[in-house]
Design an enzyme around this catalytic site. Structure first.
Site, PDB file in Angstrom:
ATOM      1  NE  ARG A  12     -21.577 -28.204 -24.169  1.00 13.05           N
ATOM      2  CZ  ARG A  12     -21.835 -29.493 -24.008  1.00 13.05           C
ATOM      3  NH1 ARG A  12     -22.989 -29.896 -23.549  1.00 13.05           N
ATOM      4  NH2 ARG A  12     -20.924 -30.388 -24.334  1.00 13.05           N
ATOM      5  NE  ARG A  51     -24.583 -28.932 -27.228  1.00 16.69           N
ATOM      6  CZ  ARG A  51     -24.142 -30.039 -26.681  1.00 16.69           C
ATOM      7  NH1 ARG A  51     -24.960 -30.769 -25.937  1.00 16.69           N
ATOM      8  NH2 ARG A  51     -22.924 -30.459 -26.886  1.00 16.69           N
ATOM      9  NE  ARG A 102     -18.187 -38.611 -22.550  1.00 11.35           N
ATOM     10  CZ  ARG A 102     -19.139 -37.727 -22.313  1.00 11.35           C
ATOM     11  NH1 ARG A 102     -20.055 -37.950 -21.417  1.00 11.35           N
ATOM     12  NH2 ARG A 102     -19.196 -36.611 -23.010  1.00 11.35           N
ATOM     13  CE  LYS A 138     -24.016 -38.907 -23.808  1.00  8.18           C
ATOM     14  NZ  LYS A 138     -23.589 -38.409 -25.118  1.00  8.18           N
ATOM     15  NE  ARG A 185     -17.893 -32.710 -27.482  1.00  8.91           N
ATOM     16  CZ  ARG A 185     -18.863 -31.827 -27.713  1.00  8.91           C
ATOM     17  NH1 ARG A 185     -18.593 -30.667 -28.302  1.00  8.91           N
ATOM     18  NH2 ARG A 185     -20.082 -32.100 -27.376  1.00  8.91           N
TER      19      ARG A 185
HETATM   20  P1  B4P Z   1     -27.711 -33.259 -25.795  1.00  8.62           P
HETATM   21  O1  B4P Z   1     -28.892 -33.894 -25.137  1.00  8.62           O
HETATM   22  O2  B4P Z   1     -27.133 -32.057 -25.099  1.00  8.62           O
HETATM   23  O3  B4P Z   1     -26.531 -34.282 -26.085  1.00  8.62           O
HETATM   24  P2  B4P Z   1     -25.548 -35.125 -25.173  1.00  8.62           P
HETATM   25  O4  B4P Z   1     -25.475 -36.444 -25.822  1.00  8.62           O
HETATM   26  O5  B4P Z   1     -25.994 -35.112 -23.734  1.00  8.62           O
HETATM   27  O6  B4P Z   1     -24.205 -34.211 -25.252  1.00  8.62           O
HETATM   28  P3  B4P Z   1     -22.634 -34.342 -24.994  1.00  8.62           P
HETATM   29  O7  B4P Z   1     -22.232 -35.785 -25.016  1.00  8.62           O
HETATM   30  O8  B4P Z   1     -22.018 -33.434 -26.000  1.00  8.62           O
HETATM   31  O9  B4P Z   1     -22.294 -33.660 -23.624  1.00  8.62           O
HETATM   32  P4  B4P Z   1     -21.625 -33.968 -22.201  1.00  8.62           P
HETATM   33  O10 B4P Z   1     -22.136 -32.858 -21.385  1.00  8.62           O
HETATM   34  O11 B4P Z   1     -21.904 -35.370 -21.714  1.00  8.62           O
HETATM   35  O12 B4P Z   1     -28.178 -32.896 -27.269  1.00  8.62           O
HETATM   36  C1  B4P Z   1     -27.333 -32.246 -28.198  1.00  8.62           C
HETATM   37  C2  B4P Z   1     -28.107 -31.211 -28.985  1.00  8.62           C
HETATM   38  O13 B4P Z   1     -29.090 -31.833 -29.802  1.00  8.62           O
HETATM   39  C3  B4P Z   1     -28.889 -30.197 -28.135  1.00  8.62           C
HETATM   40  O14 B4P Z   1     -28.804 -28.940 -28.723  1.00  8.62           O
HETATM   41  C4  B4P Z   1     -30.311 -30.714 -28.147  1.00  8.62           C
HETATM   42  O15 B4P Z   1     -31.260 -29.679 -27.998  1.00  8.62           O
HETATM   43  C5  B4P Z   1     -30.382 -31.304 -29.546  1.00  8.62           C
HETATM   44  N1  B4P Z   1     -31.314 -32.422 -29.647  1.00  8.62           N
HETATM   45  C6  B4P Z   1     -31.508 -33.396 -28.700  1.00  8.62           C
HETATM   46  N2  B4P Z   1     -32.425 -34.290 -29.138  1.00  8.62           N
HETATM   47  C7  B4P Z   1     -32.785 -33.879 -30.396  1.00  8.62           C
HETATM   48  C8  B4P Z   1     -33.688 -34.393 -31.389  1.00  8.62           C
HETATM   49  N3  B4P Z   1     -34.418 -35.511 -31.188  1.00  8.62           N
HETATM   50  N4  B4P Z   1     -33.796 -33.731 -32.564  1.00  8.62           N
HETATM   51  C9  B4P Z   1     -33.085 -32.604 -32.799  1.00  8.62           C
HETATM   52  N5  B4P Z   1     -32.226 -32.060 -31.892  1.00  8.62           N
HETATM   53  C10 B4P Z   1     -32.066 -32.698 -30.705  1.00  8.62           C
HETATM   54  O16 B4P Z   1     -20.009 -33.852 -22.355  1.00  8.62           O
HETATM   55  C11 B4P Z   1     -19.291 -32.639 -22.577  1.00  8.62           C
HETATM   56  C12 B4P Z   1     -17.799 -32.766 -22.171  1.00  8.62           C
HETATM   57  O17 B4P Z   1     -17.686 -32.969 -20.726  1.00  8.62           O
HETATM   58  C13 B4P Z   1     -17.022 -33.963 -22.754  1.00  8.62           C
HETATM   59  O18 B4P Z   1     -16.516 -33.693 -24.045  1.00  8.62           O
HETATM   60  C14 B4P Z   1     -15.894 -34.136 -21.677  1.00  8.62           C
HETATM   61  O19 B4P Z   1     -14.843 -33.194 -21.863  1.00  8.62           O
HETATM   62  C15 B4P Z   1     -16.578 -33.808 -20.368  1.00  8.62           C
HETATM   63  N6  B4P Z   1     -17.091 -35.019 -19.689  1.00  8.62           N
HETATM   64  C16 B4P Z   1     -18.401 -35.304 -19.456  1.00  8.62           C
HETATM   65  N7  B4P Z   1     -18.520 -36.490 -18.794  1.00  8.62           N
HETATM   66  C17 B4P Z   1     -17.253 -36.959 -18.626  1.00  8.62           C
HETATM   67  C18 B4P Z   1     -16.724 -38.157 -18.034  1.00  8.62           C
HETATM   68  N8  B4P Z   1     -17.522 -39.092 -17.499  1.00  8.62           N
HETATM   69  N9  B4P Z   1     -15.375 -38.336 -18.040  1.00  8.62           N
HETATM   70  C19 B4P Z   1     -14.564 -37.406 -18.563  1.00  8.62           C
HETATM   71  N10 B4P Z   1     -14.992 -36.255 -19.140  1.00  8.62           N
HETATM   72  C20 B4P Z   1     -16.333 -36.026 -19.178  1.00  8.62           C
END
Ligand code: B4P
Length: 186
Positions: free
Chosen positions: A133, A131, A92, A15, A144
């Site tokens: 993190r 990744r 979420r 995302k 998660r």
């Molecule tokens: P990302 O692009 O980083 O994935 P994401 O879906 O955005 O991540 P996530 O859901 O974990 O994070 P968030 O910050 O929202 O891609 C993941 C990896 O894959 C990267 O390394 C990227 O380079 C790689 N990649 C991407 N596309 C690719 C492809 N096509 N091929 C290969 N590799 C690829 O959430 C983190 C935490 O924050 C949650 O657990 C929660 O604690 C908190 N949080 C966030 N929003 C919240 C909310 N609304 N309410 C409550 N808590 C919240």
């Protein structure tokens, strides 16, 4: 033109990666609650201290906290002339989605489209492990995914019933997935 967008999908679906590209291309405000929370943690604010342990466990930060952040950013954007936006990682759960609906009604800015990014658990886990993190170890990732299934996945039906949802297959290269998404946005 569709310019008020929401990206939904499991952790690691990409995302953040896709939201960043699309927001830059279409000059949309990119609002990632994950990035905003990590910013608060890095700055050592009171909010960040509260969020840090919750994020490290792979659980959701309190609705009130996240809602306060999103509300102030969207109100600012509306006051500044109301350009488009892209919400990434928010809402979420159903409580956040209901609060967002109410806020957007007040602002007169309905959602144009919800993009659901779909991917298998095996690929998600692999991506997150590489990744590396702070909250990307296998036990936390599995937790998660459970939290996603229990709390976030009900939003798929929520937005489908509202007639707003379109799904894309999130396996493939970053470029291929970006093309699938822009194909939904004439
Ligand atoms: P990302 O692009 O980083 O994935 P994401 O879906 O955005 O991540 P996530 O859901 O974990 O994070 P968030 O910050 O929202 O891609 C993941 C990896 O894959 C990267 O390394 C990227 O380079 C790689 N990649 C991407 N596309 C690719 C492809 N096509 N091929 C290969 N590799 C690829 O959430 C983190 C935490 O924050 C949650 O657990 C929660 O604690 C908190 N949080 C966030 N929003 C919240 C909310 N609304 N309410 C409550 N808590 C919240």
């Amino acid at each position: 033109m569709k310019q008020r967008l929401l990206f939904l999908g499991p952790p690691g679906a990409g995302k953040g990666t896709q939201a960043q590209l699309l927001a830059a291309e279409r000059q949309l405000l990119h609002l990632s609650t994950g990035d905003l929370l990590r910013g608060e943690v890095a700055a050592g604010t009171e909010l960040g201290q509260e969020a840090e342990a919750v994020m490290a466990r792979g659980e959701l930060v309190s609705d009130a906290l996240v809602l306060a952040i999103v509300r102030s950013r969207l109100e600012q954007q509306a006051a500044g002339g109301g350009g488009g936006w892209l919400l990434d990682g928010f809402p979420r759960n159903v409580t956040q989605a209901d609060a967002l609906r109410e806020l957007l009604e007040q602002l007169g800015q309905p959602i144009d489209l919800v993009v659901l990014m779909e991917l298998t658990d095996a690929v998600l886990i692999q991506r997150l492990l590489s990744r590396g993190r702070a909250d990307d170890n296998e036990a936390v990732i599995r937790h998660r995914l459970e939290v996603y299934r229990e709390q976030t996945a009900p939003l798929i039906a929520y937005y489908r019933e509202a007639g707003l949802l379109q799904a894309v297959e999130a396996d493939g290269t970053v470029e291929q997935i970006a093309e699938r998404i822009t194909g939904l946005l004439p």
